[in-house]
Every structure is written in C-alpha cells, then in structure tokens.
Design a protein around this motif. Structure first.
Motif, PDB file in Angstrom:
ATOM      1  N   VAL A 191       2.020   1.009   1.523  1.00 15.25           N
ATOM      2  CA  VAL A 191       2.617   2.587   1.052  1.00 15.25           C
ATOM      3  C   VAL A 191       1.424   3.109   0.067  1.00 15.25           C
ATOM      4  CG1 VAL A 191       4.485   3.706  -0.232  1.00 15.25           C
ATOM      5  CG2 VAL A 191       4.990   1.564   1.265  1.00 15.25           C
ATOM      6  N   LEU A 192       1.238   4.317   0.377  1.00 17.71           N
ATOM      7  CA  LEU A 192       0.256   4.792  -0.254  1.00 17.71           C
ATOM      8  C   LEU A 192       0.922   5.489  -1.573  1.00 17.71           C
ATOM      9  CD1 LEU A 192      -2.662   5.995  -0.691  1.00 17.71           C
ATOM     10  CD2 LEU A 192      -1.884   8.175   0.152  1.00 17.71           C
ATOM     11  N   MET A 201      -9.607  15.551  -5.309  1.00 15.50           N
ATOM     12  CA  MET A 201      -8.913  14.588  -4.551  1.00 15.50           C
ATOM     13  C   MET A 201      -7.300  14.926  -4.239  1.00 15.50           C
ATOM     14  SD  MET A 201     -10.075  10.834  -4.772  1.00 15.50           S
ATOM     15  CE  MET A 201      -8.996  10.403  -6.261  1.00 15.50           C
ATOM     16  N   MET A 236      -3.661   2.130   5.776  1.00 18.06           N
ATOM     17  CA  MET A 236      -3.578   1.401   4.295  1.00 18.06           C
ATOM     18  C   MET A 236      -4.242  -0.154   4.393  1.00 18.06           C
ATOM     19  SD  MET A 236      -2.719   3.212   1.582  1.00 18.06           S
ATOM     20  CE  MET A 236      -2.276   1.933   0.644  1.00 18.06           C
ATOM     21  N   PRO A 243     -10.201   6.922   0.860  1.00 18.12           N
ATOM     22  CA  PRO A 243      -9.379   8.474   1.331  1.00 18.12           C
ATOM     23  C   PRO A 243      -9.884   9.660   0.085  1.00 18.12           C
ATOM     24  CG  PRO A 243      -7.791   6.911   0.750  1.00 18.12           C
ATOM     25  CD  PRO A 243      -9.078   6.063   0.614  1.00 18.12           C
ATOM     26  N   SER A 269      -2.358   1.305  -3.717  1.00 13.31           N
ATOM     27  CA  SER A 269      -0.783   0.951  -3.040  1.00 13.31           C
ATOM     28  C   SER A 269       0.187   1.068  -4.033  1.00 13.31           C
ATOM     29  CB  SER A 269      -1.251  -0.178  -2.174  1.00 13.31           C
ATOM     30  OG  SER A 269      -1.153  -1.250  -3.147  1.00 13.31           O
ATOM     31  N   ALA A 314       0.561   7.453  -4.205  1.00 14.51           N
ATOM     32  CA  ALA A 314       0.806   8.844  -4.271  1.00 14.51           C
ATOM     33  C   ALA A 314       1.534   9.683  -3.188  1.00 14.51           C
ATOM     34  CB  ALA A 314      -0.755   9.389  -4.677  1.00 14.51           C
ATOM     35  N   SER A 315       1.820   8.934  -2.306  1.00 19.54           N
ATOM     36  CA  SER A 315       2.590   9.607  -1.241  1.00 19.54           C
ATOM     37  C   SER A 315       4.320   9.403  -1.341  1.00 19.54           C
ATOM     38  CB  SER A 315       2.276   9.288   0.184  1.00 19.54           C
ATOM     39  OG  SER A 315       2.455   7.984   0.757  1.00 19.54           O
ATOM     40  N   VAL A 317      -7.568   0.915   3.886  1.00 18.70           N
ATOM     41  CA  VAL A 317      -7.982   1.234   2.698  1.00 18.70           C
ATOM     42  C   VAL A 317      -7.967   0.220   1.551  1.00 18.70           C
ATOM     43  CG1 VAL A 317      -6.896   2.566   0.486  1.00 18.70           C
ATOM     44  CG2 VAL A 317      -6.854   3.701   2.882  1.00 18.70           C
ATOM     45  N   VAL A 340      -3.150  14.419  -2.420  1.00 18.59           N
ATOM     46  CA  VAL A 340      -2.114  14.102  -1.583  1.00 18.59           C
ATOM     47  C   VAL A 340      -1.446  15.177  -1.216  1.00 18.59           C
ATOM     48  CG1 VAL A 340      -0.344  12.359  -0.930  1.00 18.59           C
ATOM     49  CG2 VAL A 340      -2.497  11.752  -2.338  1.00 18.59           C
ATOM     50  N   LEU A 371      -6.651   7.413  -5.970  1.00 15.92           N
ATOM     51  CA  LEU A 371      -5.962   8.169  -4.737  1.00 15.92           C
ATOM     52  C   LEU A 371      -5.446   7.036  -4.022  1.00 15.92           C
ATOM     53  CD1 LEU A 371      -4.745  10.653  -3.598  1.00 15.92           C
ATOM     54  CD2 LEU A 371      -6.998  10.503  -2.066  1.00 15.92           C
ATOM     55  N   GLY A 372      -6.276   6.072  -3.726  1.00 18.24           N
ATOM     56  CA  GLY A 372      -6.017   4.981  -2.556  1.00 18.24           C
ATOM     57  C   GLY A 372      -5.256   3.914  -3.138  1.00 18.24           C
TER      58      GLY A 372
END
Ligand code: FAD
Ligand code: FES
Ligand code: FES
Lengths: 280, 166
Positions: free
Chosen positions: B66-67, A1, A32, A42, B26, B69-70, A35, A3, B23-24
């Motif tokens: 907001v993700l 995985m 999101m 993802p 928030s 990890a981003s 998600v 990003v 990963l997902g």
C-alpha cells in the motif's frame, strides 16, 4: 511530487492528461513491488482507488462489463463468478487473499504480463478493453491491446476503464500450472470455454507466448467432435487430439520459470484436463 | 518542487500526521518507522509473506504493497488495535495455548488474518482455513500448531456466541 486521488473518472482523466508520465496506481500489487525493490521511483502518482465508477460491473444478456478497479476477490465469487466461471477460477488462483483483496483486473491488464492469469480467460471470452482519456473513449479487442510481453496499446494519458467479455451458455474451466498451489506465477495457464448456443469451444493460453493466445484449430476440432445435442461427453481420443492441437498453438520460450519444451508439453496436458472437466 | 510529502492517516481510529515522508514509502514502512507501530513485520516487501498484514477499509491487505500517501482517508487497523488494553484477543490466546508461536515473526500477520477469517467465516472448514492463510508464511512451526490455534479460536468464538468479539 504529488499523490492525486481523484474521485471521478473525469477528474482522473484530466489529471492523467496534465501529467501523462504519472504512475497510475490501482491495487499496487505490481507497482509497489517495483517501488519497494527500487526499480521504480515514482514522482507523481494518480491513485485510482477512490473512483467508484471503476469498481462497478454489469451483466448483460450477451456481454459482461467489468470495471478496471474490480478486484480479483470480487470476481472470484458472487454473481460475477456465476456469469464468468473461468474468470472466477483464474481470479481465485491469483496470489493470496491479501493480494486478491487489492489486485484489480485493470492492473493485470495494465501490467500486461504474459503470465497474468486473467489474460487467457479474457482471450477465450473475446474480451475488449475500454480506454478513456480527455479526448474520449475507445474500445479495442484484447488482441490489439496486448502488443507484446508487458507492452500494451495504452497511450499516455489514457486509463483502462473497463473490460467487456462474452456471457456464454455452457461450462468453462481454467487450469494453471505452477510450482505450488498458492502464490505462484503461472508456468502455463489454459482456459477452455464452451458455448452451447453457438456450439463452439474457445481456448485461451497464458504464459506460452508474448501475448495471450487462442488455439483456432483446436477450437474448430472440438466444436466438430462434441455431440452438442446428446450426451456431451468427450472420449479419450478426442482429448488426445485436442491436446495435440492446443499444444501446437503454444509459442513458449525458455526462461527462469520453465523450459519451452516443458511448457509445450504442459499446455497439452492442461488442455486435455480442462476439456474432460467441462465435458465429463 | 519539494521531494517530500505530508499527509494524514487514520490508524486504529486515531488521526496521525506523517510529515515529510518520501513519496514512495509503503504503509508498512510508515507504520513502523514514522508512527512507532512495529507490530506489522517486514520480511519481504514483495507481498509474498503476509507478515505485514493489516486491515484497510475492512479488507485484509499487505501493508508493504500500500502506498502510504494514497491511504489518506482510509480506515487502517493494525495488530495493535486487537488488544488495546494489553489483554490478549481470543485468537492471540489460542496461538499461545496451541504453541503456535516460535520465533513469532509471522505471528502478528497471522493473527490479523485469522481475525479477518473468523469474522467473515466463523465456521470455516480446514481446507478453507488453509486457503485463507495461504498468504501468510511461517518458517518455524510447520503450520500444524497454527491450524490447531485456528481450531481453538473458532471453537472459542462459537462457544462464546458473540459476533462482535475483538
Ligand atoms: C505476491 C504476489 C502474487 C501475485 N500473484 C499473481 C498471480 O497468481 N497471477 C497474476 O496474474 N498476477 C499475480 N500477481 C501480480 C498482480 O497482483 C496482478 O498483476 C494484479 O492484477 C495487478 O493489479 P493491481 O491493481 O495491484 O495493479 P497496480 O500494481 O496498481 O498497477 C499495475 C500496472 O497497471 C497500471 N494500471 C493499473 N490500473 C490501471 C488503469 N485503470 N488504467 C491504466 N493503467 C492501470 C499501473 O500503472 C501499473 O503499471 C501477484 C503479485 C504479488 C505481489
Ligand atoms: S513484508 Fe509485506 S508481504 Fe512480506
Ligand atoms: S514462528 Fe517463526 S516464522 Fe512463524
């Protein structure tokens, strides 16, 4: 995985080419939600937020180019709002300040919801969508990009990079109907734009069809009915007939937000309101 | 391949490490559950209520959208940064003075939004205040006292004449 946060468009295209199933992430205001609700898990994400090229815009003589990463907050004010007033009005109705600060034009197209508030305005402004991949770039009309509810012509590995719209001379209006003023998904939305140079009127309709619609008969009628050289004000009879013709162009369905019948009725009401506002 | 990701976040001026997150996740979840910053509240996780409002690179956003990890390399400011020494900010004080806090669940998000508004638009009109706060829901107060708190905070800010109040 992973990003990935590419910093250039070229890097983003390579990343999308080597992982065509990765989720592209812009403002996250659609992605999101999916998600968080568990509808999407993802595994790989390509975050587009660091790509400066996607956040640029330019205002030409006849066309305006807006990068896919430009937010609705940016579209709602400043020079873009002057150049494309109806798009700014639509932008201002998207969600809330928090949403508009994050949500992008490219994301609205990427989702391709019939209720996406930019879409009717883009339709009225003869928008084309610029798609870029490692294989190159193509530009297609919005009518080819939107192929169905939440379905677009974007191919795996392609990024939406920009949207091009007409820059017109003349008043524009966007009207949206929902159950409240803020933070509401459109039940119906109508954009009416006038171009005094070509003496034409164009109508875009949102949430009343599988894709954004135009209303060609209503457009032709309005272009004829308006006295372009003199006092450009419309009478009640013109508004009534215009509303009827716009309503006939709608192809709404029943869903949890509204009935098709009410949508059809409201389409006419909003169309007349918009026409009266731009030609008071 | 591992199911977990590790990354760094800059929160309230401090570098924080998130080790082995999913990963997902928030930003809201990571702030509350992994970094111990429980000021931002979780009420909807759908961007509808604003109780999770934070600043990211000086923009007011819903941290639930907001993700996490981003958000590496971005400047994240939470409600905790507004009163670091435990002394109330002028907006917080105005909320207390106006009685704008009942259950308090919406309050951190509102305070972050009001700080953002008054820094950009110190002389916002009533209708502009309403529009600016349209993304923050309160189920208790009916908003009257919240709007009153904004009036008090705006007046206090203008009277104080300082542009850079926390
Ligand atoms: C509370 C709330 C209120 C809302 N209100 C409205 C409203 O009033 N009107 C409205 O129209 N919408 C509304 N929305 C929906 C959403 O904000 C918009 O659709 C927004 O434009 C999505 O943009 P984004 O940048 O956040 O997209 P993201 O969520 O990041 O992405 C959306 C989709 O587009 C794809 N995508 C994004 N950028 C690109 C790109 N450059 N190339 C290819 N694919 C891309 C993503 O992969 C994803 O599938 C609301 C959402 C929330 C949470
Ligand atoms: S929890 Fe983020 S908006 Fe409600
Ligand atoms: S004080 Fe309870 S939700 Fe606002």
């Amino acid at each position: 995985m992973t990003v990935l946060s590419p910093r250039t468009l070229a890097e983003a295209c390579s990343a999308a080419a080597s992982n065509p199933n990765a989720d592209l992430l812009a403002g996250g205001t659609d992605l999101m939600v999916e998600v968080n609700s568990g509808h999407r898990r993802p595994t790989d994400v390509i975050s587009l937020g660091a790509i400066a090229e996607l956040r640029e815009w330019s205002i030409g003589e006849d066309r305006i180019t807006i990068g896919a990463g430009v937010t609705f907050a940016k579209i709602a004010s400043g020079e873009l709002a002057t150049a494309a007033p109806a798009l700014a009005m639509a932008a201002r109705t998207v969600g809330s300040p928090q949403i508009r600060n994050a949500a992008t034009l490219g994301g609205n197209l990427g989702t391709g919801s019939p209720a996406g508030d930019s879409l009717p305005v883009l339709a009225a402004l003869n928008a084309s969508v610029v798609l870029t991949s490692v294989h190159g770039q193509r530009e297609i009309p919005l009518s080819e990009f939107c192929v169905g509810p939440k379905r677009t012509d974007r191919q795996p590995g392609e990024l939406i990079t920009a949207v091009r719209i007409d820059r017109l001379n003349g008043p524009q209006e966007f009207c949206k109907l929902g159950t409240r003023q803020a933070m509401v998904i459109s039940v119906v939305s109508v954009a009416v734009v006038a171009d005094t140079s070509s003496t034409s009127v164009r109508v875009g309709l949102g949430a009343v069809g599988p894709v954004p619609l135009r209303a060609p008969e209503a457009e032709a009628f309005a272009a004829e009915a308006i006295n372009w050289s003199g006092q450009t004000s419309v009478d009640t009879e013109t508004c009534r007939r215009f509303a009827e013709l716009v309503r006939d162009a709608a192809r709404p369905i029943d869903d949890h937000r509204s009935t098709a019948e009410y949508r059809r009725h409201a389409t006419g009401v909003l169309a007349a309101r918009a026409l009266r506002r731009i030609f008071p | 391949m591992s199911d977990l990701v590790s990354y760094r976040l800059n929160v309230n001026g401090q570098d924080r490490t998130v080790a082995d997150g999913r990963l997902g996740e928030s930003l809201l979840y990571v702030l509350r559950e992994r970094l111990g910053l429980a000021g931002a509240k979780n009420a909807c996780e759908q961007g509808e209520c604003g109780s999770c409002s934070v600043m990211v690179d000086d923009e007011l956003v819903c941290s639930c959208l907001v993700l996490a990890a981003s958000a590496e390399g971005r400047d994240i400011r939470t409600i905790e940064s507004l009163a670091p020494e435990g002394e109330l900010s002028y907006v917080q004080q105005a909320f207390v003075d106006a009685g704008a806090v009942q259950c308090g669940f919406c309050t951190p998000g509102l305070i972050v939004s009001v700080h953002d508004l008054l820094e950009r638009q110190p002389d916002a009109t009533d209708i502009e205040v309403r529009e600016a706060l349209s993304g923050n829901l309160c189920r208790c107060t009916g908003y009257g006292r919240i709007l009153e708190a904004v009036r008090i905070a705006a007046a206090e800010r203008l009277a104080d004449g300082s542009e850079s109040r926390a």
